[in-house]
Design a protein around this motif. Structure first.
Motif, PDB file in Angstrom:
ATOM      1  N   GLU A 257       0.855  -1.198   0.000  1.00 60.35           N
ATOM      2  CA  GLU A 257       0.000   0.000   0.000  1.00 60.35           C
ATOM      3  C   GLU A 257       0.885   1.240   0.000  1.00 60.35           C
ATOM      4  O   GLU A 257       1.841   1.319   0.768  1.00 60.35           O
ATOM      5  CB  GLU A 257      -0.884  -0.005   1.246  1.00 60.35           C
ATOM      6  CG  GLU A 257      -1.858   1.149   1.325  1.00 60.35           C
ATOM      7  CD  GLU A 257      -2.710   1.117   2.601  1.00 60.35           C
ATOM      8  OE1 GLU A 257      -3.544   2.019   2.734  1.00 60.35           O
ATOM      9  OE2 GLU A 257      -2.537   0.220   3.453  1.00 60.35           O
ATOM     10  N   ILE A 258       0.557   2.161  -0.882  1.00 62.49           N
ATOM     11  CA  ILE A 258       1.248   3.454  -0.891  1.00 62.49           C
ATOM     12  C   ILE A 258       0.186   4.546  -1.007  1.00 62.49           C
ATOM     13  O   ILE A 258      -0.591   4.569  -1.959  1.00 62.49           O
ATOM     14  CB  ILE A 258       2.253   3.562  -2.063  1.00 62.49           C
ATOM     15  CG1 ILE A 258       3.362   2.525  -1.885  1.00 62.49           C
ATOM     16  CG2 ILE A 258       2.832   4.970  -2.136  1.00 62.49           C
ATOM     17  CD1 ILE A 258       4.423   2.542  -2.953  1.00 62.49           C
ATOM     18  N   VAL A 259       0.147   5.401   0.001  1.00 61.46           N
ATOM     19  CA  VAL A 259      -0.759   6.550   0.006  1.00 61.46           C
ATOM     20  C   VAL A 259       0.141   7.786   0.067  1.00 61.46           C
ATOM     21  O   VAL A 259       0.747   8.054   1.113  1.00 61.46           O
ATOM     22  CB  VAL A 259      -1.727   6.519   1.220  1.00 61.46           C
ATOM     23  CG1 VAL A 259      -2.657   7.716   1.178  1.00 61.46           C
ATOM     24  CG2 VAL A 259      -2.495   5.204   1.267  1.00 61.46           C
ATOM     25  N   PRO A 260       0.279   8.520  -1.045  1.00 62.56           N
ATOM     26  CA  PRO A 260       1.225   9.643  -1.096  1.00 62.56           C
ATOM     27  C   PRO A 260       1.123  10.589   0.107  1.00 62.56           C
ATOM     28  O   PRO A 260       0.039  11.040   0.469  1.00 62.56           O
ATOM     29  CB  PRO A 260       0.859  10.349  -2.406  1.00 62.56           C
ATOM     30  CG  PRO A 260       0.324   9.238  -3.266  1.00 62.56           C
ATOM     31  CD  PRO A 260      -0.428   8.350  -2.312  1.00 62.56           C
ATOM     32  N   GLY A 261       2.280  10.809   0.734  1.00 58.20           N
ATOM     33  CA  GLY A 261       2.373  11.720   1.860  1.00 58.20           C
ATOM     34  C   GLY A 261       1.798  11.205   3.163  1.00 58.20           C
ATOM     35  O   GLY A 261       1.841  11.892   4.184  1.00 58.20           O
ATOM     36  N   ARG A 262       1.248   9.967   3.155  1.00 56.58           N
ATOM     37  CA  ARG A 262       0.554   9.466   4.354  1.00 56.58           C
ATOM     38  C   ARG A 262       1.034   8.103   4.846  1.00 56.58           C
ATOM     39  O   ARG A 262       1.178   7.902   6.045  1.00 56.58           O
ATOM     40  CB  ARG A 262      -0.958   9.345   4.089  1.00 56.58           C
ATOM     41  CG  ARG A 262      -1.641  10.618   3.665  1.00 56.58           C
ATOM     42  CD  ARG A 262      -1.847  11.611   4.766  1.00 56.58           C
ATOM     43  NE  ARG A 262      -2.633  11.067   5.848  1.00 56.58           N
ATOM     44  CZ  ARG A 262      -2.559  11.483   7.105  1.00 56.58           C
ATOM     45  NH1 ARG A 262      -1.758  12.450   7.434  1.00 56.58           N
ATOM     46  NH2 ARG A 262      -3.299  10.940   8.040  1.00 56.58           N
ATOM     47  N   LYS A 263       1.268   7.146   3.894  1.00 56.37           N
ATOM     48  CA  LYS A 263       1.498   5.782   4.350  1.00 56.37           C
ATOM     49  C   LYS A 263       2.220   4.939   3.303  1.00 56.37           C
ATOM     50  O   LYS A 263       1.961   5.066   2.110  1.00 56.37           O
ATOM     51  CB  LYS A 263       0.143   5.131   4.662  1.00 56.37           C
ATOM     52  CG  LYS A 263       0.185   3.769   5.283  1.00 56.37           C
ATOM     53  CD  LYS A 263      -1.257   3.330   5.580  1.00 56.37           C
ATOM     54  CE  LYS A 263      -1.329   2.089   6.413  1.00 56.37           C
ATOM     55  NZ  LYS A 263      -2.715   1.692   6.671  1.00 56.37           N
ATOM     56  N   ILE A 264       3.100   4.046   3.795  1.00 58.91           N
ATOM     57  CA  ILE A 264       3.771   3.056   2.949  1.00 58.91           C
ATOM     58  C   ILE A 264       3.756   1.738   3.727  1.00 58.91           C
ATOM     59  O   ILE A 264       4.118   1.699   4.905  1.00 58.91           O
ATOM     60  CB  ILE A 264       5.233   3.443   2.655  1.00 58.91           C
ATOM     61  CG1 ILE A 264       5.305   4.804   1.951  1.00 58.91           C
ATOM     62  CG2 ILE A 264       5.921   2.363   1.814  1.00 58.91           C
ATOM     63  CD1 ILE A 264       6.725   5.345   1.827  1.00 58.91           C
ATOM     64  N   VAL A 265       3.326   0.676   3.061  1.00 56.39           N
ATOM     65  CA  VAL A 265       3.317  -0.657   3.669  1.00 56.39           C
ATOM     66  C   VAL A 265       4.044  -1.593   2.708  1.00 56.39           C
ATOM     67  O   VAL A 265       3.713  -1.635   1.519  1.00 56.39           O
ATOM     68  CB  VAL A 265       1.877  -1.166   3.910  1.00 56.39           C
ATOM     69  CG1 VAL A 265       1.901  -2.551   4.558  1.00 56.39           C
ATOM     70  CG2 VAL A 265       1.084  -0.183   4.756  1.00 56.39           C
ATOM     71  N   PHE A 266       5.047  -2.323   3.233  1.00 59.53           N
ATOM     72  CA  PHE A 266       5.786  -3.245   2.373  1.00 59.53           C
ATOM     73  C   PHE A 266       6.275  -4.456   3.149  1.00 59.53           C
ATOM     74  O   PHE A 266       6.447  -4.400   4.366  1.00 59.53           O
ATOM     75  CB  PHE A 266       6.967  -2.549   1.680  1.00 59.53           C
ATOM     76  CG  PHE A 266       7.991  -1.947   2.597  1.00 59.53           C
ATOM     77  CD1 PHE A 266       9.139  -2.646   2.943  1.00 59.53           C
ATOM     78  CD2 PHE A 266       7.823  -0.658   3.113  1.00 59.53           C
ATOM     79  CE1 PHE A 266      10.096  -2.073   3.786  1.00 59.53           C
ATOM     80  CE2 PHE A 266       8.775  -0.078   3.946  1.00 59.53           C
ATOM     81  CZ  PHE A 266       9.915  -0.797   4.285  1.00 59.53           C
ATOM     82  N   THR A 267       6.468  -5.545   2.428  1.00 65.13           N
ATOM     83  CA  THR A 267       7.029  -6.747   3.032  1.00 65.13           C
ATOM     84  C   THR A 267       8.541  -6.706   2.893  1.00 65.13           C
ATOM     85  O   THR A 267       9.083  -6.072   1.985  1.00 65.13           O
ATOM     86  CB  THR A 267       6.498  -8.024   2.344  1.00 65.13           C
ATOM     87  OG1 THR A 267       6.809  -7.975   0.947  1.00 65.13           O
ATOM     88  CG2 THR A 267       5.010  -8.192   2.532  1.00 65.13           C
ATOM     89  N   MET A 268       9.215  -7.392   3.806  1.00 63.65           N
ATOM     90  CA  MET A 268      10.660  -7.606   3.727  1.00 63.65           C
ATOM     91  C   MET A 268      10.885  -9.095   3.926  1.00 63.65           C
ATOM     92  O   MET A 268      10.475  -9.653   4.947  1.00 63.65           O
ATOM     93  CB  MET A 268      11.405  -6.809   4.796  1.00 63.65           C
ATOM     94  CG  MET A 268      11.355  -5.303   4.594  1.00 63.65           C
ATOM     95  SD  MET A 268      12.333  -4.402   5.832  1.00 63.65           S
ATOM     96  CE  MET A 268      13.972  -4.602   5.140  1.00 63.65           C
ATOM     97  N   ILE A 269      11.517  -9.729   2.929  1.00 65.66           N
ATOM     98  CA  ILE A 269      11.737 -11.165   2.937  1.00 65.66           C
ATOM     99  C   ILE A 269      13.223 -11.423   2.717  1.00 65.66           C
ATOM    100  O   ILE A 269      13.800 -10.920   1.738  1.00 65.66           O
ATOM    101  CB  ILE A 269      10.910 -11.848   1.817  1.00 65.66           C
ATOM    102  CG1 ILE A 269       9.422 -11.534   1.988  1.00 65.66           C
ATOM    103  CG2 ILE A 269      11.183 -13.348   1.782  1.00 65.66           C
ATOM    104  CD1 ILE A 269       8.565 -11.892   0.788  1.00 65.66           C
ATOM    105  N   ASN A 270      13.850 -12.196   3.607  1.00 68.97           N
ATOM    106  CA  ASN A 270      15.249 -12.552   3.397  1.00 68.97           C
ATOM    107  C   ASN A 270      15.342 -13.389   2.127  1.00 68.97           C
ATOM    108  O   ASN A 270      14.520 -14.277   1.900  1.00 68.97           O
ATOM    109  CB  ASN A 270      15.789 -13.333   4.590  1.00 68.97           C
ATOM    110  CG  ASN A 270      15.896 -12.454   5.808  1.00 68.97           C
ATOM    111  OD1 ASN A 270      15.004 -12.439   6.645  1.00 68.97           O
ATOM    112  ND2 ASN A 270      16.953 -11.696   5.892  1.00 68.97           N
ATOM    113  N   ALA A 271      16.347 -13.074   1.307  1.00 74.88           N
ATOM    114  CA  ALA A 271      16.454 -13.714  -0.002  1.00 74.88           C
ATOM    115  C   ALA A 271      17.915 -13.932  -0.361  1.00 74.88           C
ATOM    116  O   ALA A 271      18.823 -13.495   0.357  1.00 74.88           O
ATOM    117  CB  ALA A 271      15.775 -12.833  -1.055  1.00 74.88           C
TER     118      ALA A 271
END
Length: 162
Positions: A77-91
């Motif tokens: 999810e990316i809401v400009p100026g408000r929020k960023i949601v991302f996964t991080m997976i060891n690879a």
């Protein structure tokens, strides 16, 4: 905004002397991101970086002492100026998920975490909150928590220069 803190997650709150748009840009402009998104003494390289909802990344943080740490993830999810949601997976270097213990990480570290970053304007500044779905105690023990603090301090330096 939810301010409740759980022992089951990393929670960091930082006030930046910049607008939410400028702080958000530091997270979403690839030219800015490479300048701060690695702990002190380390560098980050993006093999792939598509910053949009559904976009993916493949990064490598190089640590002179411990070597390379590859990671993949997806922007949920990316809401400009408000929020960023991302996964991080060891690879691995080819972008295949791997068990963190196989690369010498703490066996309790989850192979995937979710990071949620929110931005709110407060008196001309930005209150940024970062949450990661891993125990704060484990993150402190493994160095992930102090790594976030170092990276956010580096982001503050970058923001002060622009």
């Amino acid at each position: 905004m939810e301010d409740r803190v759980s022992n089951n997650e990393v929670f960091i709150e930082k006030i930046f002397n910049a607008s939410p748009e400028k702080v958000f840009s530091a997270w979403t402009d690839p030219g800015k991101l490479v300048k701060w998104f690695a702990p002190d003494g380390c560098t980050v390289y993006f093999k792939k970086l598509v910053i949009e909802t559904g976009g993916r990344f493949h990064s490598c943080v190089t640590n002179p002492r411990f070597g390379d740490c590859w990671c993949i993830g997806e922007y949920k999810e990316i809401v400009p100026g408000r929020k960023i949601v991302f996964t991080m997976i060891n690879a691995d270097e080819n972008g295949n998920p791997i068990n963190p213990a196989e690369i010498g990480m703490d066996p309790d570290w989850p192979g995937q975490t979710l990071v949620t970053v929110t931005f709110a304007e407060e008196n001309g500044k930005t209150k940024m909150q970062l949450r990661q779905t891993v125990s704060q105690e484990l993150a402190k023990r493994t160095g992930a928590y102090p790594g976030w603090l170092q990276m956010l301090n580096n982001m503050q330096i970058l923001l002060d220069q622009n």
